[in-house]
Design a protein around this motif. Sequence first.
Motif, PDB file in Angstrom:
ATOM      1  N   SER A 145       0.824  -1.207   0.000  1.00  0.00           N
ATOM      2  CA  SER A 145       0.000   0.000   0.000  1.00  0.00           C
ATOM      3  C   SER A 145       0.860   1.260   0.000  1.00  0.00           C
ATOM      4  O   SER A 145       0.423   2.319  -0.420  1.00  0.00           O
ATOM      5  N   GLU A 146       2.122   1.152   0.480  1.00  0.00           N
ATOM      6  CA  GLU A 146       2.995   2.325   0.465  1.00  0.00           C
ATOM      7  C   GLU A 146       3.221   2.829  -0.962  1.00  0.00           C
ATOM      8  O   GLU A 146       3.447   3.994  -1.197  1.00  0.00           O
ATOM      9  N   ASP A 164       1.010   2.454  -3.338  1.00  0.00           N
ATOM     10  CA  ASP A 164      -0.301   2.700  -3.937  1.00  0.00           C
ATOM     11  C   ASP A 164      -0.380   4.129  -4.464  1.00  0.00           C
ATOM     12  O   ASP A 164      -0.447   5.094  -3.713  1.00  0.00           O
ATOM     13  N   PRO A 165      -0.339   4.328  -5.770  1.00  0.00           N
ATOM     14  CA  PRO A 165      -0.253   5.684  -6.284  1.00  0.00           C
ATOM     15  C   PRO A 165      -1.610   6.316  -6.531  1.00  0.00           C
ATOM     16  O   PRO A 165      -2.585   5.637  -6.829  1.00  0.00           O
ATOM     17  N   ALA A 166      -1.691   7.628  -6.398  1.00  0.00           N
ATOM     18  CA  ALA A 166      -2.878   8.345  -6.848  1.00  0.00           C
ATOM     19  C   ALA A 166      -2.939   8.252  -8.371  1.00  0.00           C
ATOM     20  O   ALA A 166      -1.924   8.012  -9.024  1.00  0.00           O
ATOM     21  N   ARG A 220      -9.486   5.900  -3.737  1.00  0.00           N
ATOM     22  CA  ARG A 220      -8.031   5.906  -3.973  1.00  0.00           C
ATOM     23  C   ARG A 220      -7.708   6.009  -5.457  1.00  0.00           C
ATOM     24  O   ARG A 220      -6.890   6.819  -5.884  1.00  0.00           O
ATOM     25  N   TYR A 228      -7.388   9.790  -3.357  1.00  0.00           N
ATOM     26  CA  TYR A 228      -7.259   9.735  -1.899  1.00  0.00           C
ATOM     27  C   TYR A 228      -6.188   8.714  -1.530  1.00  0.00           C
ATOM     28  O   TYR A 228      -6.093   7.650  -2.158  1.00  0.00           O
ATOM     29  N   ASP A 229      -5.418   9.004  -0.506  1.00  0.00           N
ATOM     30  CA  ASP A 229      -4.352   8.105  -0.097  1.00  0.00           C
ATOM     31  C   ASP A 229      -4.902   6.971   0.779  1.00  0.00           C
ATOM     32  O   ASP A 229      -4.809   5.789   0.437  1.00  0.00           O
ATOM     33  N   ARG A 230      -5.474   7.348   1.909  1.00  0.00           N
ATOM     34  CA  ARG A 230      -6.107   6.378   2.805  1.00  0.00           C
ATOM     35  C   ARG A 230      -7.447   6.978   3.215  1.00  0.00           C
ATOM     36  O   ARG A 230      -7.545   7.737   4.183  1.00  0.00           O
ATOM     37  N   ASN A 290      -7.395  -0.963   3.703  1.00  0.00           N
ATOM     38  CA  ASN A 290      -6.552   0.239   3.573  1.00  0.00           C
ATOM     39  C   ASN A 290      -7.371   1.533   3.631  1.00  0.00           C
ATOM     40  O   ASN A 290      -7.279   2.391   2.774  1.00  0.00           O
TER      41      ASN A 290
END
Lengths: 373, 373
Positions: free
Chosen positions: A3-4, A6-8, A186, A191-193, A227
């Motif tokens: 998830s780190e 995980d791009p927008a 996301r 959105y990030d989280r 997430n």
Amino acid sequence: MSSELDPAFETVPQAPARRIVISVDAMGGDRGPAAVVAGLALSAAEHRDIDFLLHGNEAELSALVARRPELKGRVRVVHAEGVVRMEDKPSQVLRTGSNTSMWSTIESLRQGDAMAAVSCGNTGALMAVSMIRLRKLPGVNRPAIACLWPSRGPKPFNVMLDVGADIKADAPDLLQYALMGASYARNGLGYDRPRVGLLNVGTEDHKGRAELRQAQELIASATETGNFDFVGFVEGGDLPSAKVDVIVTDGFTGNIALKTGEGTAKLVGELLRESLRATLLSKIGALFAMGSLKRLQLRIDPRRVNGGVFLGLNGTVVKSHGSADSTGVAAAITLAYRLARSGFQERLAQRVASLAEAAQDAGEGNNKNGNTE
Amino acid sequence: MSSELDPAFETVPQAPARRIVISVDAMGGDRGPAAVVAGLALSAAEHRDIDFLLHGNEAELSALVARRPELKGRVRVVHAEGVVRMEDKPSQVLRTGSNTSMWSTIESLRQGDAMAAVSCGNTGALMAVSMIRLRKLPGVNRPAIACLWPSRGPKPFNVMLDVGADIKADAPDLLQYALMGASYARNGLGYDRPRVGLLNVGTEDHKGRAELRQAQELIASATETGNFDFVGFVEGGDLPSAKVDVIVTDGFTGNIALKTGEGTAKLVGELLRESLRATLLSKIGALFAMGSLKRLQLRIDPRRVNGGVFLGLNGTVVKSHGSADSTGVAAAITLAYRLARSGFQERLAQRVASLAEAAQDAGEGNNKNGNTE
């Protein structure tokens, strides 16, 4: 993928030559195919990597497309004889609608010729055809329709679902909505989280129907798998709130809330226009303030938030307002484009699968899939 | 009394010397007893035939009342030691709250010392205390809370119920809401023959949950007994519509719709203010338009539509917003005053009884009580 990473959607890496193909239903909207083709032209000018499959009457559509230089070489017209009308019942469309442009639009998505589909047609029929042809994602019980809501938060929109795919939802359905809504936020909105809230008649833990209290527990225990963060119960007044990003509810309540909000914004806008026309002084004032008032109108313009997304099917379908004009159609296409470009569909499928797996593993306290998307 | 003579509240004949006594809870609102007493003073100045029973801390209230010449000789303070707080659970108030100002306010109504009651306190507790002390009207299954909604119709407000007395309602409950809402609209708002609509996710007959389709049939067949017209299903966008006067729904959906509408109006208002402050030109424009903008603000001011009415109990209780200021409190008191003055409570009781009778008589096709109120 962790998830780190995980791009927008704005920063999704992609092969430079990859084309994004969107399947578009040209018929069945209130303004006819000319508005849809005008919307295609706007989107094509904005996004150089979109191509279209356009479904409907071939002679009519080819003539409309030929008049738009932006669309040259980027549209393939797929002929369909029939049109689903707004008053057609979904069950009737399922029986006799296989020759319609709506059916053909979904069929292109099913066969993998397009990466997302857009229609301004009859919502009930579009959901029925999408359900039957695309089928539900493995692990999903009830698909949902997610809409966008103007927000006071850091991003311009919150997400609310379900706004009308189904008229009921039990606690496990609401959990799936939380997961699907967070994934959409996301991938579609960057959105990030996302912070998920559950719509209720009060924020205290003892409030509301039994299934909401069950859903509250289920969602609270799925934040790592999904997430997202969970902010608990939220109320109708919180839909535009900065304290929540994704609002989860059943499709009956969500539909009423969506239409109530739209109706109220429209009422206030009409009353404002009447007030500004009421006296000579206010007419002068409106002239001075025109620039700012136009920016406000843009900000709350329903055409710019156009696009309900069907979640939980094997394919991404964007439902545009029946009354959408070219701006509205272009907004719906842009949403479909972003979701297609981010690989949303595959990510959502993985997320739902890992939820099912986590539920199976729950007895063993084993949550090894917690961070995949 | 035949329905032809059924008068709007403005024209109810009455003995000239009759005083209207309203029982008011001075404590438990967010702004404290000073705002409530200020509201009393506004109402007393407007309506010369109102007197008050004011419940709460005697020393504090007597001092506040003494400072208002409008209230001289028109307020009797009833001492109550305890206060229901916003965070108190209704069940707890029922067990230990008999010394509170809220309890005392309802008690005066129960004993016939007042003709209607008003409180800004905790809604759940107020409904619980009202239910236990006043009891339900014979023939009523679930009481309801009715709210007012700004309308585009001939009168400034539509009525919606239930907005939160209960979290569910079956078809016979929805029929009772239709009847009670119509009676309230006639007696409290001066509607002649209110048009009732049933809130749903679409207007077609096949839409929505099973209990809504049942309720549709029940309500359609009760229009003569209830002295209203039935317009069928309405949607969230129709709440301010000119095509309906009374909107019937379950308390969960109604509460979400009410708060969504309030939240949306607030959002648009805030965005408008921000827009008008954004540039020098728009600030100048706002100055010119100020008179018209103020009239608009008045029109959609939630303080002026303040007052949810509890329907279906042996007594009329008006719930004011917890955050109501003196204007809001005065609006709630005026509503209670109108209802008391029109003899609403007795009319509603007769109406509910005749519905029960009509249901009993239905087998015989005998509807002799159809036109009484």
